[in-house]
Motif scaffolding. Structure first.
Motif, PDB file in Angstrom:
ATOM      1  N   ARG A  49       0.831  -1.210   0.000  1.00  0.00           N
ATOM      2  CA  ARG A  49       0.000   0.000   0.000  1.00  0.00           C
ATOM      3  C   ARG A  49       0.871   1.269   0.000  1.00  0.00           C
ATOM      4  NH1 ARG A  49      -1.677   3.592  -0.679  1.00  0.00           N
ATOM      5  NH2 ARG A  49      -3.386   4.914   0.009  1.00  0.00           N
ATOM      6  N   ILE A  50       1.951   1.259   0.773  1.00  0.00           N
ATOM      7  CA  ILE A  50       2.736   2.492   0.906  1.00  0.00           C
ATOM      8  C   ILE A  50       3.923   2.552  -0.066  1.00  0.00           C
ATOM      9  CG2 ILE A  50       2.125   2.844   3.336  1.00  0.00           C
ATOM     10  CD1 ILE A  50       4.908   1.728   4.063  1.00  0.00           C
ATOM     11  N   ALA A  51       4.142   1.497  -0.851  1.00  0.00           N
ATOM     12  CA  ALA A  51       5.357   1.415  -1.671  1.00  0.00           C
ATOM     13  C   ALA A  51       5.582   2.647  -2.547  1.00  0.00           C
ATOM     14  CB  ALA A  51       5.310   0.159  -2.532  1.00  0.00           C
ATOM     15  N   ALA A  52       4.534   3.064  -3.264  1.00  0.00           N
ATOM     16  CA  ALA A  52       4.705   4.172  -4.213  1.00  0.00           C
ATOM     17  C   ALA A  52       5.167   5.437  -3.486  1.00  0.00           C
ATOM     18  CB  ALA A  52       3.395   4.437  -4.943  1.00  0.00           C
ATOM     19  N   ALA A 111      16.972   3.289 -12.196  1.00  0.00           N
ATOM     20  CA  ALA A 111      17.353   1.898 -12.406  1.00  0.00           C
ATOM     21  C   ALA A 111      17.117   1.074 -11.150  1.00  0.00           C
ATOM     22  CB  ALA A 111      18.828   1.825 -12.807  1.00  0.00           C
ATOM     23  N   ALA A 112      17.317   1.681  -9.982  1.00  0.00           N
ATOM     24  CA  ALA A 112      17.185   0.921  -8.736  1.00  0.00           C
ATOM     25  C   ALA A 112      15.732   0.794  -8.297  1.00  0.00           C
ATOM     26  CB  ALA A 112      18.000   1.588  -7.633  1.00  0.00           C
ATOM     27  N   ALA A 113      14.857   1.682  -8.806  1.00  0.00           N
ATOM     28  CA  ALA A 113      13.489   1.748  -8.292  1.00  0.00           C
ATOM     29  C   ALA A 113      12.682   0.444  -8.431  1.00  0.00           C
ATOM     30  CB  ALA A 113      12.755   2.921  -8.932  1.00  0.00           C
ATOM     31  N   PRO A 114      12.692  -0.224  -9.610  1.00  0.00           N
ATOM     32  CA  PRO A 114      11.877  -1.442  -9.727  1.00  0.00           C
ATOM     33  C   PRO A 114      12.293  -2.516  -8.718  1.00  0.00           C
ATOM     34  CG  PRO A 114      12.611  -0.721 -11.879  1.00  0.00           C
ATOM     35  CD  PRO A 114      13.336   0.118 -10.879  1.00  0.00           C
ATOM     36  N   LEU A 115      13.571  -2.606  -8.452  1.00  0.00           N
ATOM     37  CA  LEU A 115      14.080  -3.579  -7.491  1.00  0.00           C
ATOM     38  C   LEU A 115      13.504  -3.303  -6.103  1.00  0.00           C
ATOM     39  CD1 LEU A 115      16.218  -5.881  -7.625  1.00  0.00           C
ATOM     40  CD2 LEU A 115      17.772  -4.272  -6.506  1.00  0.00           C
ATOM     41  N   LEU A 116      13.481  -2.023  -5.743  1.00  0.00           N
ATOM     42  CA  LEU A 116      12.950  -1.644  -4.442  1.00  0.00           C
ATOM     43  C   LEU A 116      11.446  -1.867  -4.388  1.00  0.00           C
ATOM     44  CD1 LEU A 116      15.059   1.565  -3.895  1.00  0.00           C
ATOM     45  CD2 LEU A 116      15.270  -0.605  -2.694  1.00  0.00           C
ATOM     46  N   ALA A 117      10.786  -1.613  -5.520  1.00  0.00           N
ATOM     47  CA  ALA A 117       9.339  -1.845  -5.579  1.00  0.00           C
ATOM     48  C   ALA A 117       9.041  -3.317  -5.320  1.00  0.00           C
ATOM     49  CB  ALA A 117       8.799  -1.410  -6.930  1.00  0.00           C
ATOM     50  N   ALA A 124       3.241  -5.901  -9.732  1.00  0.00           N
ATOM     51  CA  ALA A 124       4.089  -5.720 -10.921  1.00  0.00           C
ATOM     52  C   ALA A 124       3.456  -4.791 -11.947  1.00  0.00           C
ATOM     53  CB  ALA A 124       4.399  -7.071 -11.556  1.00  0.00           C
ATOM     54  N   GLU A 125       2.138  -4.630 -11.896  1.00  0.00           N
ATOM     55  CA  GLU A 125       1.476  -3.716 -12.841  1.00  0.00           C
ATOM     56  C   GLU A 125       1.960  -2.278 -12.665  1.00  0.00           C
ATOM     57  OE1 GLU A 125      -2.780  -4.028 -12.362  1.00  0.00           O
ATOM     58  OE2 GLU A 125      -2.568  -6.204 -12.442  1.00  0.00           O
ATOM     59  N   VAL A 131       8.539   3.619 -13.137  1.00  0.00           N
ATOM     60  CA  VAL A 131       9.718   4.058 -13.885  1.00  0.00           C
ATOM     61  C   VAL A 131       9.393   5.296 -14.713  1.00  0.00           C
ATOM     62  CG1 VAL A 131      11.283   3.425 -15.759  1.00  0.00           C
ATOM     63  CG2 VAL A 131      10.804   1.803 -13.930  1.00  0.00           C
ATOM     64  N   LEU A 132       8.203   5.300 -15.294  1.00  0.00           N
ATOM     65  CA  LEU A 132       7.802   6.431 -16.126  1.00  0.00           C
ATOM     66  C   LEU A 132       7.699   7.709 -15.299  1.00  0.00           C
ATOM     67  CD1 LEU A 132       7.191   6.592 -19.115  1.00  0.00           C
ATOM     68  CD2 LEU A 132       4.756   6.430 -18.579  1.00  0.00           C
TER      69      LEU A 132
END
Lengths: 221, 258
Positions: A49-52, A111-117, A124-125, A131-132
């Motif tokens: 819930r808080i990831a973004a 580059a690091a953001a998806p890994l942290l997500a 995954a959606e 990234v955008l």
């Protein structure tokens, strides 16, 4: 134009040879995000819930961390004076330095953001939109930050002052950045948020170098 | 705004064809020789009046010595000449055209050497120098940079990173900058600090060559630099304090100056 590119090239070379400056921002970003599961507990639903929001706030802070040095070294060794006396307009100097700063600190964050997500159990959606938004949003952070860096040049404890000046201005970027990801995760279209972010970028691109250049001219007097 | 500064940045003033020892006269039209002059200049730093009612004039081939005790405004005047500092009154003109009409063009015809050497510790000497040569509009920055280092008597430092250079070598590198790209007017603030005798002699030759080619020079210094035929400008003549406006204020100001 050659001179504009040479200035970017010089700044990139300086950043890469110094090494530490470039990697500190991304290390800080990763550590900052990794701290959250320890603080709020490892409950996957809460983290998702808080990831973004967490990733965006960490990106703000990481970009702020390196901004203080944007003009500092050039100011201290006299290069800024000479840059302001060159035929390259001050606005172009600011834009070149900001662009180099973003390439060195912003791109690694993205580059690091998806890994942290993934670490925060984000669906995954949301990755594509994450990234955008960072791709559109982090240049705005660097641009707005350049104004603060120019204004606090030569001030004692400039870094603290910089945060106080700049963080409130980051709020719209944070709202639309995190908002776009939330929208995508909830099955809505992130388009309006992304368009607003794009609008902010289009506004900051001419206005921020203009304001920073005015502040820098004051600083080299 | 964005569009307008791009347009400016494409333009640059006549520096494309340059070989390091033959500057400048083709930049200006051959008939009218440019004259750099200032009239009734007044400079304020903080709330202190540094100088007032100052006039100067430099014609091609001429040199101007700025003389005066510490705090008399030599550096301030050079910064005013460079356009870094705005005089609160008075005007600078180039060939009778006010400099403030076209500050971009003015920046294209000056070289300024200040107290700081602007040497990046992680770049080698030739990298440092060729960057400034590019900004100055040199056609072959690296070649010019190497020639300039050679001319200053330090070809061996070309590949040495800035952080290993001594104070004198950094200063020579900074002075090499002004011959690595062309400019008509040299504004030199204490250029000989940290230089040894041999380097000063070399530098005197370089100034003489620049003047012989029609260049102009303004120098502030406490060391004797031989510049035959140079005019002296005593800045204390224009310092309001020494005219004895107000004794108390005067004393305080001199303390600040020291």
């Amino acid at each position: 134009m050659t001179r504009f590119l040479r200035l970017i090239g010089r700044d990139l070379r300086l950043a890469l040879r110094q090494g530490s400056d470039a990697s500190i921002a991304v290390m800080f970003f990763v550590l900052c995000v990794v701290l959250f599961p320890f603080g709020v507990g490892p409950e996957p639903n809460i983290l998702a819930r808080i990831a973004a929001g967490v990733i965006w706030v960490a990106a703000l802070l990481a970009s702020l961390l390196s901004l203080e040095r944007l003009f500092q070294n050039d100011y201290e060794d006299g290069s800024l004076e000479l840059l302001s006396l060159s035929t390259l307009p001050m606005e172009a100097v600011v834009l070149a330095k900001t662009l180099a700063h973003w390439l060195v600190t912003g791109l690694p964050l993205i580059a690091a953001a998806p890994l942290l997500a993934l670490l925060l159990n984000m669906d995954a959606e949301g990755f594509g939109v994450l990234v955008l938004t960072l791709l559109v949003g982090t240049p705005i952070l660097s641009l707005i930050g350049s104004i603060g860096a120019a204004l606090t040049l030569g001030a004692r404890r400039g870094g603290v002052l910089l945060s106080l000046l700049i963080l409130p201005l980051y709020i719209p970027v944070l709202i639309f950045g995190a908002g776009a990801i939330d929208a995508a995760l909830n099955g809505l279209t992130p388009r309006p948020h992304l368009l607003l972010l794009g609008g902010l970028l289009a506004g900051a691109l001419p206005l921020a170098p203009w304001a920073s250049a005015a502040a820098l001219r004051q600083a080299v007097e | 705004m964005a569009v307008s500064f791009w347009a400016v940045s494409f333009w640059h003033p006549g520096g494309l064809c340059y070989s390091s020892h033959r500057p400048d006269h083709r930049k200006s039209p051959p008939v009218a020789m440019p004259v750099f002059a200032g009239s009734a200049l007044t400079c304020l730093r903080g709330d202190r009046l540094v100088f007032t009612g100052l006039d100067f004039r430099i014609a091609p081939g001429e040199a101007l010595f700025l003389l005066g005790p510490n705090g008399s405004g030599k550096s301030s005047l050079l910064r005013v000449m460079a356009g870094l500092l705005k005089p609160i009154r008075g005007q600078l003109s180039w060939d009778d055209v006010p400099v403030s009409d076209d500050p971009d063009a003015h920046r294209g015809r000056i070289h300024y050497v200040g107290h700081l050497d602007a040497v990046k510790p992680v770049l080698s000497a030739v990298e440092n120098l060729s960057f400034w040569a590019t900004l100055g509009g040199a056609a072959d920055p690296r070649g010019n940079a190497l020639r300039a280092l050679d001319r200053l008597g330090v070809p061996h430092i070309a590949n040495v990173p800035g952080r290993y250079l001594s104070a004198g070598q950094k200063r020579r590198l900074n002075l090499a900058r002004i011959i690595a790209a062309p400019a008509a007017l040299w504004l030199l603030d204490e250029p000989t600090v940290a230089l040894d005798r041999a380097a000063i002699a070399l530098f005197e030759e370089i100034i003489a060559e620049h003047r012989a080619a029609g260049g102009m020079v303004a120098v502030s210094t406490h060391v004797d630099i031989a510049m035959p035929g140079a005019r002296n400008l005593h800045l204390d003549d224009f310092t309001p304090v020494l005219r004895g406006v107000d004794d108390e204020v005067g004393d305080e100001d001199e303390e600040h100056a020291a």
